[in-house]
Design a protein around this motif. Structure first.
Motif, PDB file in Angstrom:
ATOM      1  N   ARG A   1       0.827  -1.209   0.000  1.00 13.31           N
ATOM      2  CA  ARG A   1       0.000   0.000   0.000  1.00 13.31           C
ATOM      3  C   ARG A   1       0.862   1.259   0.000  1.00 13.31           C
ATOM      4  N   LEU A   2       1.968   1.233   0.732  1.00  7.33           N
ATOM      5  CA  LEU A   2       2.891   2.369   0.724  1.00  7.33           C
ATOM      6  C   LEU A   2       3.471   2.595  -0.669  1.00  7.33           C
ATOM      7  N   ALA A   3       3.880   1.515  -1.316  1.00  5.53           N
ATOM      8  CA  ALA A   3       4.460   1.643  -2.661  1.00  5.53           C
ATOM      9  C   ALA A   3       3.448   2.220  -3.645  1.00  5.53           C
ATOM     10  N   ARG A   4       2.224   1.749  -3.587  1.00 11.26           N
ATOM     11  CA  ARG A   4       1.170   2.269  -4.464  1.00 11.26           C
ATOM     12  C   ARG A   4       0.905   3.752  -4.165  1.00 11.26           C
ATOM     13  N   ALA A   5       0.836   4.101  -2.876  1.00  7.70           N
ATOM     14  CA  ALA A   5       0.569   5.487  -2.498  1.00  7.70           C
ATOM     15  C   ALA A   5       1.684   6.406  -2.993  1.00  7.70           C
ATOM     16  N   ARG A   6       2.931   5.986  -2.860  1.00  9.03           N
ATOM     17  CA  ARG A   6       4.056   6.814  -3.305  1.00  9.03           C
ATOM     18  C   ARG A   6       4.085   6.945  -4.823  1.00  9.03           C
ATOM     19  N   ALA A   7       3.626   5.927  -5.523  1.00  9.09           N
ATOM     20  CA  ALA A   7       3.562   6.010  -6.985  1.00  9.09           C
ATOM     21  C   ALA A   7       2.448   6.963  -7.431  1.00  9.09           C
ATOM     22  N   MET A   8       1.353   6.989  -6.673  1.00  6.22           N
ATOM     23  CA  MET A   8       0.214   7.844  -7.011  1.00  6.22           C
ATOM     24  C   MET A   8       0.462   9.308  -6.649  1.00  6.22           C
ATOM     25  N   MET A   9       1.045   9.550  -5.484  1.00  2.00           N
ATOM     26  CA  MET A   9       1.160  10.910  -4.951  1.00  2.00           C
ATOM     27  C   MET A   9       2.583  11.412  -5.090  1.00  2.00           C
ATOM     28  N   ARG A  10       2.847  12.098  -6.175  1.00  2.00           N
ATOM     29  CA  ARG A  10       4.186  12.654  -6.428  1.00  2.00           C
ATOM     30  C   ARG A  10       4.094  14.171  -6.397  1.00  2.00           C
ATOM     31  N   HIS A  11       4.414  14.732  -5.251  1.00  2.00           N
ATOM     32  CA  HIS A  11       4.354  16.178  -5.075  1.00  2.00           C
ATOM     33  C   HIS A  11       5.401  16.560  -4.037  1.00  2.00           C
ATOM     34  N   PRO A  12       6.155  17.629  -4.262  1.00  2.00           N
ATOM     35  CA  PRO A  12       7.241  17.962  -3.331  1.00  2.00           C
ATOM     36  C   PRO A  12       6.789  18.335  -1.931  1.00  2.00           C
ATOM     37  N   ARG A  13       5.507  18.682  -1.763  1.00  2.00           N
ATOM     38  CA  ARG A  13       5.018  19.079  -0.440  1.00  2.00           C
ATOM     39  C   ARG A  13       4.156  18.003   0.214  1.00  2.00           C
ATOM     40  N   VAL A  14       4.144  16.815  -0.376  1.00  2.00           N
ATOM     41  CA  VAL A  14       3.353  15.712   0.180  1.00  2.00           C
ATOM     42  C   VAL A  14       4.274  14.532   0.485  1.00  2.00           C
ATOM     43  N   ALA A  15       4.149  13.992   1.688  1.00 10.87           N
ATOM     44  CA  ALA A  15       4.934  12.823   2.091  1.00 10.87           C
ATOM     45  C   ALA A  15       3.995  11.674   2.413  1.00 10.87           C
ATOM     46  N   VAL A  16       4.389  10.483   2.001  1.00 10.60           N
ATOM     47  CA  VAL A  16       3.651   9.260   2.322  1.00 10.60           C
ATOM     48  C   VAL A  16       4.439   8.535   3.403  1.00 10.60           C
ATOM     49  N   THR A  17       3.798   8.262   4.533  1.00 10.86           N
ATOM     50  CA  THR A  17       4.544   7.728   5.676  1.00 10.86           C
ATOM     51  C   THR A  17       3.828   6.571   6.370  1.00 10.86           C
TER      52      THR A  17
END
Length: 199
Positions: free
Chosen positions: A65-81
């Motif tokens: 789920r983390l890998a999918r989220a990081r692939a979907m959300m690519r923005h310099p002000r957004v972090a997936v944690t």
């Protein structure tokens, strides 16, 4: 920066979007970008949870789920944690307390869809959450009236911020909350799973 954890500068206003993200989709991306704009957020953190206590069936593996989220959300002000897994917290109130203890100089805003506001009173220690951080509510497809008349909305009606002042939310102390109507992408993790595109 703490190893493996997102960066937070003192005084930054950080929106927190929690959930199982099972899987992350374009709707999550859309409400994140809208939240940054409408609530004047410096950053947004996606808190991908190990599991949702309100759902009987467990989600897909956290790393997937983390890998999918990081692939979907690519923005310099957004972090997936995976902060919740690292901190060992299970409920939102515990997670917020742990975040505030880890980054005491940051200002956090909890983000949720209108559907979550409608059943927010079922969350563990929901009033404690309202007293801990401002809450930004974004209208999603569905019944907005139900959310506006929800128990949480009634109990905290004195703390509601007018939509025209939404950008002030992160600068105010809790309890404050703001409900904004935004154009929505009608995407659903449930429908994605039902199509067999995930799992």
């Amino acid at each position: 920066m703490r190893a493996g954890l997102p960066y937070a500068a003192p005084g930054q206003v950080i929106g927190l979007l929690g959930g199982s993200f099972d899987p992350a989709h374009q709707g999550h991306v859309h409400i994140t970008l809208e939240a940054m704009k409408r609530f004047g957020l410096d950053r947004v953190w996606w808190l991908v949870s190990p599991g949702n206590p309100l759902k009987p069936r467990g989600p897909a593996a956290l790393e997937r789920r983390l890998a999918r989220a990081r692939a979907m959300m690519r923005h310099p002000r957004v972090a997936v944690t995976d902060f919740e897994a690292r901190a060992g917290t299970r409920y939102t109130a515990e997670t917020i307390a742990a975040l505030q203890a880890t980054w005491p100089q940051a200002r956090f805003v909890w983000l949720m869809g209108a559907d979550n506001l409608a059943q927010f009173h079922r969350w563990k220690d929901w009033q404690e959450i309202m007293h801990s951080v401002p809450v930004g509510v974004l209208a999603r497809p569905g019944d907005r009236v139900e959310a506006r008349t929800a128990k949480a909305a009634q109990v905290f009606r004195h703390a509601r911020l007018a939509p025209r002042a939404s950008k002030l939310l992160g600068r105010l102390d809790a309890p404050h909350w703001c409900f904004v109507n935004v154009p929505m992408v009608d995407a659903s993790s449930t429908r994605i799973r039902a199509r067999g595109d995930w799992r």
